[in-house]
Design a protein around this motif. Structure first.
Motif, PDB file in Angstrom:
ATOM      1  N   ASP A  43     -42.255 -70.485 -21.053  1.00  0.00           N
ATOM      2  CA  ASP A  43     -43.617 -70.644 -21.574  1.00  0.00           C
ATOM      3  C   ASP A  43     -44.312 -71.874 -21.002  1.00  0.00           C
ATOM      4  N   LEU A  44     -43.588 -72.973 -20.841  1.00  0.00           N
ATOM      5  CA  LEU A  44     -44.215 -74.175 -20.277  1.00  0.00           C
ATOM      6  C   LEU A  44     -44.673 -73.950 -18.841  1.00  0.00           C
ATOM      7  N   PHE A  45     -43.945 -73.151 -18.094  1.00  0.00           N
ATOM      8  CA  PHE A  45     -44.331 -72.855 -16.716  1.00  0.00           C
ATOM      9  C   PHE A  45     -45.285 -71.661 -16.625  1.00  0.00           C
ATOM     10  N   GLY A  46     -45.667 -71.079 -17.763  1.00  0.00           N
ATOM     11  CA  GLY A  46     -46.618 -69.974 -17.761  1.00  0.00           C
ATOM     12  C   GLY A  46     -46.099 -68.709 -17.115  1.00  0.00           C
ATOM     13  N   GLU A  52     -40.867 -61.154 -18.720  1.00  0.00           N
ATOM     14  CA  GLU A  52     -40.705 -59.930 -19.509  1.00  0.00           C
ATOM     15  C   GLU A  52     -40.737 -58.688 -18.623  1.00  0.00           C
ATOM     16  N   ARG A  53     -41.521 -58.741 -17.566  1.00  0.00           N
ATOM     17  CA  ARG A  53     -41.532 -57.612 -16.623  1.00  0.00           C
ATOM     18  C   ARG A  53     -40.169 -57.472 -15.959  1.00  0.00           C
ATOM     19  N   TRP A  54     -39.583 -58.600 -15.569  1.00  0.00           N
ATOM     20  CA  TRP A  54     -38.252 -58.571 -14.952  1.00  0.00           C
ATOM     21  C   TRP A  54     -37.211 -58.077 -15.951  1.00  0.00           C
ATOM     22  N   GLN A  55     -37.246 -58.559 -17.208  1.00  0.00           N
ATOM     23  CA  GLN A  55     -36.294 -58.139 -18.219  1.00  0.00           C
ATOM     24  C   GLN A  55     -36.415 -56.658 -18.548  1.00  0.00           C
ATOM     25  N   ALA A  56     -37.619 -56.106 -18.364  1.00  0.00           N
ATOM     26  CA  ALA A  56     -37.842 -54.686 -18.641  1.00  0.00           C
ATOM     27  C   ALA A  56     -37.453 -53.789 -17.465  1.00  0.00           C
ATOM     28  N   GLY A  57     -36.936 -54.407 -16.399  1.00  0.00           N
ATOM     29  CA  GLY A  57     -36.486 -53.629 -15.253  1.00  0.00           C
ATOM     30  C   GLY A  57     -37.511 -53.491 -14.161  1.00  0.00           C
ATOM     31  N   GLY A  58     -38.617 -54.214 -14.260  1.00  0.00           N
ATOM     32  CA  GLY A  58     -39.640 -54.142 -13.230  1.00  0.00           C
ATOM     33  C   GLY A  58     -39.182 -54.776 -11.931  1.00  0.00           C
ATOM     34  N   ASP A  59     -39.878 -54.416 -10.865  1.00  0.00           N
ATOM     35  CA  ASP A  59     -39.525 -54.938  -9.552  1.00  0.00           C
ATOM     36  C   ASP A  59     -39.913 -56.416  -9.436  1.00  0.00           C
ATOM     37  N   VAL A  60     -38.991 -57.210  -8.902  1.00  0.00           N
ATOM     38  CA  VAL A  60     -39.267 -58.607  -8.573  1.00  0.00           C
ATOM     39  C   VAL A  60     -38.657 -58.889  -7.215  1.00  0.00           C
ATOM     40  N   THR A  61     -39.253 -59.801  -6.488  1.00  0.00           N
ATOM     41  CA  THR A  61     -38.687 -60.194  -5.198  1.00  0.00           C
ATOM     42  C   THR A  61     -37.460 -61.072  -5.435  1.00  0.00           C
ATOM     43  N   PRO A  62     -36.600 -61.219  -4.411  1.00  0.00           N
ATOM     44  CA  PRO A  62     -35.458 -62.118  -4.575  1.00  0.00           C
ATOM     45  C   PRO A  62     -35.873 -63.538  -4.979  1.00  0.00           C
ATOM     46  N   ALA A  63     -36.971 -64.028  -4.405  1.00  0.00           N
ATOM     47  CA  ALA A  63     -37.429 -65.381  -4.760  1.00  0.00           C
ATOM     48  C   ALA A  63     -37.880 -65.440  -6.220  1.00  0.00           C
ATOM     49  N   GLU A  64     -38.588 -64.418  -6.686  1.00  0.00           N
ATOM     50  CA  GLU A  64     -39.004 -64.378  -8.089  1.00  0.00           C
ATOM     51  C   GLU A  64     -37.796 -64.339  -9.010  1.00  0.00           C
ATOM     52  N   ARG A  65     -36.806 -63.559  -8.633  1.00  0.00           N
ATOM     53  CA  ARG A  65     -35.621 -63.456  -9.474  1.00  0.00           C
ATOM     54  C   ARG A  65     -34.912 -64.794  -9.599  1.00  0.00           C
ATOM     55  N   VAL A  66     -34.782 -65.515  -8.481  1.00  0.00           N
ATOM     56  CA  VAL A  66     -34.153 -66.837  -8.516  1.00  0.00           C
ATOM     57  C   VAL A  66     -34.942 -67.777  -9.418  1.00  0.00           C
ATOM     58  N   ARG A  67     -36.277 -67.715  -9.316  1.00  0.00           N
ATOM     59  CA  ARG A  67     -37.107 -68.579 -10.144  1.00  0.00           C
ATOM     60  C   ARG A  67     -36.940 -68.258 -11.620  1.00  0.00           C
ATOM     61  N   LEU A  68     -36.975 -66.989 -11.950  1.00  0.00           N
ATOM     62  CA  LEU A  68     -36.885 -66.572 -13.347  1.00  0.00           C
ATOM     63  C   LEU A  68     -35.491 -66.840 -13.915  1.00  0.00           C
ATOM     64  N   GLN A  69     -34.465 -66.629 -13.123  1.00  0.00           N
ATOM     65  CA  GLN A  69     -33.107 -66.950 -13.580  1.00  0.00           C
ATOM     66  C   GLN A  69     -32.942 -68.445 -13.813  1.00  0.00           C
ATOM     67  N   GLY A  70     -33.656 -69.244 -13.022  1.00  0.00           N
ATOM     68  CA  GLY A  70     -33.498 -70.685 -13.072  1.00  0.00           C
ATOM     69  C   GLY A  70     -33.991 -71.336 -14.348  1.00  0.00           C
ATOM     70  N   TYR A  71     -34.768 -70.623 -15.156  1.00  0.00           N
ATOM     71  CA  TYR A  71     -35.192 -71.192 -16.439  1.00  0.00           C
ATOM     72  C   TYR A  71     -34.020 -71.287 -17.418  1.00  0.00           C
ATOM     73  N   ASP A  72     -32.993 -70.511 -17.193  1.00  0.00           N
ATOM     74  CA  ASP A  72     -31.810 -70.504 -18.061  1.00  0.00           C
ATOM     75  C   ASP A  72     -30.794 -71.507 -17.521  1.00  0.00           C
ATOM     76  N   PRO A  73     -30.480 -72.567 -18.267  1.00  0.00           N
ATOM     77  CA  PRO A  73     -29.536 -73.573 -17.756  1.00  0.00           C
ATOM     78  C   PRO A  73     -28.138 -73.028 -17.532  1.00  0.00           C
ATOM     79  N   CYS A  74     -27.819 -71.884 -18.142  1.00  0.00           N
ATOM     80  CA  CYS A  74     -26.521 -71.275 -17.877  1.00  0.00           C
ATOM     81  C   CYS A  74     -26.430 -70.759 -16.445  1.00  0.00           C
ATOM     82  N   ASN A  75     -27.567 -70.639 -15.766  1.00  0.00           N
ATOM     83  CA  ASN A  75     -27.595 -70.208 -14.369  1.00  0.00           C
ATOM     84  C   ASN A  75     -27.751 -71.381 -13.410  1.00  0.00           C
ATOM     85  N   ALA A  76     -27.577 -72.604 -13.904  1.00  0.00           N
ATOM     86  CA  ALA A  76     -27.776 -73.795 -13.081  1.00  0.00           C
ATOM     87  C   ALA A  76     -26.495 -74.623 -13.042  1.00  0.00           C
ATOM     88  N   THR A  77     -26.375 -75.468 -12.024  1.00  0.00           N
ATOM     89  CA  THR A  77     -25.296 -76.449 -11.956  1.00  0.00           C
ATOM     90  C   THR A  77     -25.910 -77.825 -11.735  1.00  0.00           C
TER      91      THR A  77
END
Length: 307
Positions: A43-46, A52-77
C-alpha cells in the motif's frame, strides 16, 4: 532553543494517526509478521492493484513479479542473515521488521519528517530490545539485527547512521548521534577476517557522537561527553570530556564540568575485553572460508593437508 513546534494539517494528521494505529495493532497481534509487512509495503508503494491482479492469476512480467514478491520479507535476504552466531529465534521477527524499516525509507513518505519520525518510533518499539520515549530516528539508519539495541528517552539519531548490534549496543537518554556516524559492536581478527568477536558498546546519557565519526566495538562513550567530527574512537571516552582525532584522544573537559571530570589523559583506555559478548556456534555449522585464502605467514611452515 533554536527549534520550532511543527504540526501537520488536521486532515493529514488524522490519516497519519489512523495508519500508525493500524500497523501498530497488527504488529502487536498474532498475525504473521511477513503478512503485515507485505500489506503495509504494497500500500505504501501504491501497488495494491498490481498485487491483487498477480494474486488472482493475472499476467505479470518477470520484473513485475520480482517487485511484487519483494514486498514480502520472507522472499528477501539480508547480510546479517548469513552470520552464524545470530539468535535464530529473535532474527525470524527482527528480519521482517528490519525489511519494513529499510523499504519504508525508500518511499516518498520517508522525507515527510513528521510522518517518518513517528513511524520509525513506532516500529522501533517492536524491533529494538528497548526503545525509549520521544525518539527522533531519521532517514537511512541501518543496523545488523535491531533486537540487540537498547535506546533511552529523547535520543536523536540522524541520517545514514549505522548501528551495529552484532554484539550488543546500548544508547542512553538524550544522546545525539550525527549524520554518517558508525557505532560498532563487533570486530574482526587482524589475520583471519572471518573470525569475529562481539562486544557490548555503550553510549551514555547526554553524549554527542558527531558527524562521520566511528566508535569501535566495546568502547564506552561517557556521560555528557563529545566525540568530534570524523574521529575514530578506540578507547573509552571519560564523562564530560571532548575527544577528537584518529585515533581519538581527549583534548579538554567541557567548560563547567572540570570539578567532576577525570583529568585529561594522553590516550583513551581500551577496556573492550571487559565487555566481550560470548556466543556459541551451532554444532552442525558448515565451517568454510568464503575467500578461500592461505593464511599461513611466509616464515611459518604450512600444515600438511589431512587425507
Amino acid at each position: 532553543m533554536t527549534k520550532r513546534h511543527v504540526s501537520l494539517p488536521a486532515e493529514a494528521e488524522e490519516g497519519l494517526a489512523a495508519f500508525l494505529e493500524q500497523v501498530d495493532e497488527r504488529l502487536s497481534g498474532e498475525e504473521d509478521t511477513c503478512e503485515v509487512v507485505r500489506d503495509t509495503l504494497v500500500d505504501l508503494f501504491g501497488d495494491r492493484d498490481a498485487y491483487e491482479r498477480w494474486q488472482a492469476g493475472g499476467d505479470v512480467t518477470p520484473a513485475e513479479r520480482v517487485r511484487l514478491q519483494g514486498y514480502d520479507p520472507c522472499n528477501a535476504t539480508l547480510e546479517s542473515e548469513y552470520y552464524a552466531e545470530k539468535d535464530e529465534e529473535k532474527f525470524k521477527r527482527s528480519k521482517h521488521l528490519q525489511w519494513l524499516w529499510r523499504q519504508f525509507d525508500a518511499t516518498p513518505m520517508a522525507d515527510n519528517i513528521e510522518f517518518a519520525l513517528r513511524f520509525r518510533g513506532m516500529l522501533a518499539g517492536h524491533l529494538f530490545a528497548e526503545a525509549g520515549e520521544n525518539l527522533r530516528l531519521f532517514k537511512g539508519i541501518s543496523f545488523t539485527y535491531g533486537h540487540n539495541i537498547e535506546i533511552g528517552d529523547n535520543t536523536v539519531i540522524h541520517d545514514d547512521v549505522h548501528l551495529d548490534d552484532r554484539g550488543k549496543l546500548t544508547i542512553g537518554d538524550r544522546v545525539s548521534i550525527s549524520d554518517s556516524a558508525h557505532i560498532y559492536s563487533h570486530d574482526h581478527d587482524i589475520v583471519d577476517q572471518t573470525a569475529i568477536e562481539n562486544f557490548h558498546t555503550i553510549v551514555e546519557d547526554d553524549a554527542r557522537v558527531t558527524f562521520d565519526s566511528m566508535i569501535r566495538a566495546g568502547v564506552k562513550v561517557g556521560e555528557n561527553s563529545v566525540v568530534g567530527a570524523k574521529s575514530v574512537v578506540q578507547g573509552d571516552v571519560p564523562a564530560h570530556h571532548v575527544a577528537v582525532g584518529s585515533p581519538a584522544r581527549s583534548v579538554k573537559v567541557k567548560p563547567g564540568w572540570e570539578t567532576v571530570a577525570e583529568p585529561v589523559a594522553d590516550k583513551l583506555e581500551n577496556r573492550a575485553a571487559e565487555r566481550r559478548v560470548e556466543f556459541e556456534l551451532p554444532d552442525d555449522l558448515d565451517d568454510f572460508d568464503e575467500f578461500d585464502r592461505d593464511l599461513t605467514p611466509p616464515d611459518v611452515e604450512a600444515p600438511e593437508a589431512e587425507d
